[in-house]
Design a protein around this motif. Structure first.
Motif: not given
Length: 420
Positions: A380-400
């Motif tokens: 559950l803690r890993a899943a919660g951290v994964a959700i925080s990581l899901a902010t990264g691609p948009h924040r860093s403006q990854e191509a995909n």
């Protein structure tokens, strides 16, 4: 003010921001030729900070600059007005604008971002030691030409890390420069000293400058994030746990850092703002995480706070160093192990062989983590951290970034579904 966009998140993600960038570049003496968004940090209902790569024509030639813009509910505060320029957006709202490295919160960037500043720093603080075996003799004078400088990471208005390779007398030495606010830099220095005094292999701090640049020596070995795909057994799960359990008890008496999972609904809001079609899946995940962890005490164990494969250095199949200890403090061991599991579960852009190798390590390591902490809490803690990581691609403006965000959310779902 646009009532539908109080924090500027829509504006700073639109083409309309181009007028602000054009004005800022013009006032600096240049002409804006073209631009693209580089990074966005959206705090719903509070503020949005974005950076843009701007190709600029100056009197001396053309270059690519990083231009930062912050839109804050209520407008710029006093420190922003003092440290950056203020412009008006199309709705008449005031926004703060700066051109890197003139970050209003990180004055040390003006030193750390240029080879000239690094050369002066090395000379002024005597950071270049004589060649091995030499007991005396003058130190060489380092010039900007002796410095190769790379940006490791930059979070606008929060922190920056730069790597400087300095070459003289036929020898190259590597320094890392962490730029923070004054209060955070002093705290980081204290925590490095605390852990080194306890025998934890964190980088040696060489100097803390008056403008809050923390200069450290490099660590031996390779980051675990690299060694994962180069070595069959970069280290053991038992070693990963042991390096955390070796933290001195005083760490558990430091100010508490809020664990990632406690902010899961906030991260859901950030991701859903970028990808509304994921909102239902995200809300279900947040409910599973928050309800599953409800009632657990915050914990008093000494924790790292952001423990993942990029923070661990390994050599010869063993751990040889630990990075980024700014957030150490009291917590639960499952906070750290869940963070690591989340990062390992969301690595992307692997080829088939790399994915198979990582899966083998997860199969080997996860049962060891399960014996140290509660398996349900871990996932559950890993899943919660994964959700925080899901902010990264948009924040860093990854191509995909859309596809990568979906993949991370799917990884979080897989972790939750492992819970009995």
């Amino acid at each position: 003010m646009n009532e539908d966009d109080p924090d500027g998140g829509l504006l700073l993600s639109s083409r309309a921001v181009g007028d602000i960038l054009m004005a800022a570049v013009r006032d600096a003496g240049g002409t804006l030729l073209r631009w693209r968004m580089d990074h966005v940090d959206h705090q719903p209902g509070r503020a949005t900070t974005a950076t843009y790569r701007a190709h600029v024509s100056w009197s001396w030639g053309e270059s690519t600059e990083i231009v930062g813009v912050t839109s804050r509910v209520g407008g710029p505060d006093e420190s922003e007005r003092a440290g950056a320029h203020v412009y008006h957006d199309p709705y008449g709202r005031e926004v703060t604008v700066w051109i890197y490295p003139e970050d209003p919160e990180l004055p040390g960037l003006r030193t750390a971002a240029y080879a000239e500043g690094i050369a002066d720093l090395v000379n002024d603080f005597g950071l270049w030691t004589p060649r091995a075996g030499a007991l005396s003799g003058p130190r060489p004078t380092i010039t900007p030409a002796d410095v190769q400088l790379d940006v490791v990471g930059y979070r606008p208005r929060q922190r920056a890390v730069l790597r400087a390779d300095v070459r003289a007398e036929g020898v190259s030495r590597r320094f890392y420069l962490k730029v923070q606010t004054a209060a955070e830099a002093a705290q980081t220095l204290d925590r490095h000293r605390m852990l080194r005094g306890a025998g934890i292999a964190v980088p040696e701090v060489l100097v803390l400058t008056h403008d809050s640049v923390l200069v450290t020596a490099g660590l031996p070995g390779l980051p675990l994030s690299t060694a994962l795909f180069r070595e069959d057994s970069p280290c053991t799960a038992e070693e990963l746990i042991a390096v955390l359990d070796a933290f001195p008890p005083v760490v558990g008496r430091l100010p508490r850092r809020i664990p990632w999972t406690e902010s899961v609904h906030y991260y859901v809001e950030v991701v859903a703002r970028a990808m509304p079609e994921l909102e239902g899946r995200l809300l279900w995940l947040a409910d599973q995480v928050s309800q599953g962890l409800a009632g657990l005490p915050p914990g008093e164990e000494a924790t790292h706070g952001d423990f993942h494969e990029g923070q661990v250095h390994v050599a010869g199949g063993h751990i040889c160093g630990l990075l980024d200890i700014d957030g150490i403090g009291p917590g639960r061991r499952a906070d750290d192990l869940g963070c690591l599991l989340a990062h390992l579960s969301t690595i992307q852009r692997m080829d088939i062989a790399q994915a198979a190798h990582l899966q083998r390590l997860l199969v080997e390591w996860t049962p060891v983590f399960d014996r140290r902490v509660d398996p349900t809490e871990l996932r559950l803690r890993a899943a919660g951290v994964a959700i925080s990581l899901a902010t990264g691609p948009h924040r860093s403006q990854e191509a995909n970034w859309c596809e990568e965000t979906v993949a991370i959310v799917s990884a979080a779902e897989a972790l939750v579904r492992q819970v009995g």
